[in-house]
Design a protein around this motif. Structure first.
Motif, short mmCIF file in Angstrom:
data_model
loop_
_atom_site.label_atom_id
_atom_site.label_comp_id
_atom_site.label_asym_id
_atom_site.label_seq_id
_atom_site.Cartn_x
_atom_site.Cartn_y
_atom_site.Cartn_z
N THR A 24 0.84 -1.20 0.00
CA THR A 24 0.00 0.00 0.00
C THR A 24 0.88 1.25 0.00
OG1 THR A 24 -0.12 0.04 2.42
CG2 THR A 24 -1.85 -1.18 1.25
N GLU A 25 0.27 2.37 -0.30
CA GLU A 25 0.96 3.65 -0.24
C GLU A 25 -0.02 4.72 0.23
OE1 GLU A 25 2.41 4.40 -4.14
OE2 GLU A 25 0.43 4.57 -5.06
N SER A 26 0.52 5.72 0.86
CA SER A 26 -0.33 6.80 1.37
C SER A 26 -0.33 7.98 0.40
CB SER A 26 0.17 7.27 2.74
OG SER A 26 -0.55 8.41 3.18
N HIS A 27 -1.51 8.52 0.15
CA HIS A 27 -1.65 9.71 -0.70
C HIS A 27 -2.04 10.93 0.14
CE1 HIS A 27 -2.46 6.98 -4.44
NE2 HIS A 27 -1.18 7.04 -4.11
N ALA A 28 -1.85 10.83 1.44
CA ALA A 28 -2.22 11.95 2.32
C ALA A 28 -1.35 13.17 2.02
CB ALA A 28 -2.06 11.54 3.78
N VAL A 29 -1.92 14.34 2.14
CA VAL A 29 -1.19 15.59 1.96
C VAL A 29 -0.37 15.87 3.21
CG1 VAL A 29 -1.40 18.07 1.57
CG2 VAL A 29 -2.97 16.50 0.41
N GLU A 204 -14.47 2.91 -7.82
CA GLU A 204 -14.98 4.24 -8.13
C GLU A 204 -14.80 5.22 -6.98
OE1 GLU A 204 -19.07 3.67 -8.99
OE2 GLU A 204 -18.75 2.66 -10.90
N LEU A 205 -14.53 4.71 -5.78
CA LEU A 205 -14.45 5.57 -4.61
C LEU A 205 -13.18 6.42 -4.63
CD1 LEU A 205 -15.70 3.08 -1.87
CD2 LEU A 205 -17.02 4.72 -3.23
N ARG A 206 -13.29 7.67 -4.25
CA ARG A 206 -12.17 8.61 -4.26
C ARG A 206 -12.09 9.36 -2.94
NH1 ARG A 206 -11.33 5.78 -7.79
NH2 ARG A 206 -10.91 6.18 -10.01
N ASP A 207 -10.90 9.83 -2.62
CA ASP A 207 -10.67 10.62 -1.41
C ASP A 207 -11.07 12.07 -1.72
OD1 ASP A 207 -9.80 11.99 0.80
OD2 ASP A 207 -7.81 11.06 0.88
N GLU A 208 -12.31 12.42 -1.42
CA GLU A 208 -12.81 13.76 -1.75
C GLU A 208 -12.19 14.83 -0.84
OE1 GLU A 208 -17.04 13.78 -1.86
OE2 GLU A 208 -17.18 12.05 -3.21
N TYR A 209 -11.84 14.44 0.39
CA TYR A 209 -11.21 15.41 1.30
C TYR A 209 -9.86 15.85 0.74
CZ TYR A 209 -9.16 17.42 5.53
OH TYR A 209 -8.57 18.27 6.42
N ARG A 210 -9.07 14.88 0.27
CA ARG A 210 -7.75 15.24 -0.28
C ARG A 210 -7.89 16.12 -1.50
NH1 ARG A 210 -4.05 10.88 -3.18
NH2 ARG A 210 -5.37 11.57 -4.90
N ALA A 211 -8.87 15.81 -2.38
CA ALA A 211 -9.08 16.62 -3.58
C ALA A 211 -9.46 18.06 -3.21
CB ALA A 211 -10.17 15.99 -4.45
N ALA A 212 -10.34 18.20 -2.20
CA ALA A 212 -10.74 19.55 -1.77
C ALA A 212 -9.55 20.29 -1.15
CB ALA A 212 -11.89 19.44 -0.78
N LEU A 213 -8.74 19.56 -0.37
CA LEU A 213 -7.58 20.18 0.26
C LEU A 213 -6.58 20.64 -0.79
CD1 LEU A 213 -5.94 20.94 2.75
CD2 LEU A 213 -5.14 18.57 2.88
N GLU A 214 -6.37 19.85 -1.84
CA GLU A 214 -5.45 20.25 -2.91
C GLU A 214 -5.95 21.50 -3.62
OE1 GLU A 214 -5.27 16.68 -5.18
OE2 GLU A 214 -3.57 15.85 -4.03
#
Length: 302
Positions: A24-29, A204-214
């Protein structure tokens, strides 16, 4: 991708050399700490409490603090020479049904690749696991401790999941349980709602919080003001009509999905009404509605 560990799978008298890769890998900001007054970066420095010197990483070792406060140095050699069969191997200790593993035990995951002469025994174990309905439970040492693990197959690769030890799982008796009752009709309604959400493709699920933060970061980096969020609706202290909220949830699910999903959801509102009517004593209607939902038939269909 680089391996993070090399060792072997130990299975009876068979030894399978392997390399371990993170699965696994993390895509967290990531954020940095800054000084609010001038925006300067705040850094963490490692300083010795005895002489006050700032230390480089190669000058730092590990130590265990005893009950009396004494620090006992533990070296890499001490850890490497411990008399443990799992010090350099993943030792399979049991095979158990896959559904006997509680998901709360599962931790980090790793891909295992055959190393050199381990190709054939690796393939034999992989196919045996794939054919079996069971998974392998193993013990291995990594990052200064012995761990429990689970071996299974994903696609054509063996996967090692770290497991928490049984005594690391807290008992549920310390968690308060609601002192209330629900009716079968209300449960049927929740089941009907759950069925509107079944069959969704997890990819289909996406990290919407990360997208908004970016988006916020991009706006501020460009000297713009980030878009304001819509105000949240205030929480109501009124008693909620559960059946009404379930009906609204079905309607929301209908509007959120497209294509074939709409065709299915279009017929769920009548089913929910049937379930609601059964609350007044018409349970056969609820049963019929539930059966139609499970079979996928529509109201009025033959």
């Amino acid at each position: 991708m680089r391996p993070t560990w090399s060792g072997a799978i130990s299975f009876g008298l068979v030894t399978i050399p392997i390399k371990v890769y993170p699965a696994t890998e993390s895509h967290a900001v990531s954020f940095r700490q800054i000084h609010l007054a001038d925006g300067g970066r705040v850094r963490t420095r490692k300083v010795c409490e005895v002489d006050g010197q700032e230390l480089r990483q190669d000058e730092i070792g590990r130590g265990y603090e005893t009950a009396t406060g004494t620090l006992v140095e533990i070296t890499d050699a001490d850890l490497d020479n411990m008399p443990l069969p799992t010090a350099k191997a993943i030792e399979i200790v049991a095979f158990v049904p896959a559904d006997s593993i509680d998901p709360i035990q599962i931790g980090a995951s790793y891909y295992l690749a055959a190393d050199g002469v381990g190709a054939k025994p690796y393939e034999l174990l992989r196919q045996a696991l794939q054919r079996s309905s069971e998974v392998a439970v193993a013990k291995f040492a990594m990052r200064d401790r012995e761990r429990l693990g689970l071996l299974r197959v994903r696609d054509q690769v063996m996967v090692l999941h770290g497991l928490r030890w049984p005594d690391e799982i807290r008992f549920t008796d310390q968690v308060p349980v609601p002192d209330t009752t629900v009716t079968d009709t209300e449960v049927d309604a929740v089941v009907a709602l759950a069925e509107t959400l079944s069959g969704r493709d997890m990819s289909e699920l996406r990290d919407e919080y990360r997208a908004a933060l970016e988006q916020v970061i991009a706006a501020k980096a460009g000297g713009e003001r980030p878009a304001a969020a819509e105000p949240a609706e205030p929480a109501s202290a009124e008693v909620v009509d559960l059946m009404a909220m379930l009906e609204k949830s079905v309607a929301d699910a209908k509007s959120a999905r497209t294509g074939d999903g709409d065709a299915t959801l279009h017929h769920l509102a009548p089913e929910m009404k049937a379930v609601k009517k059964s609350a007044a004593g018409k349970k056969p209607a609820a049963s019929a509605a539930k059966k139609r939902l499970r079979s996928g038939s529509r109201p009025g269909s033959a």
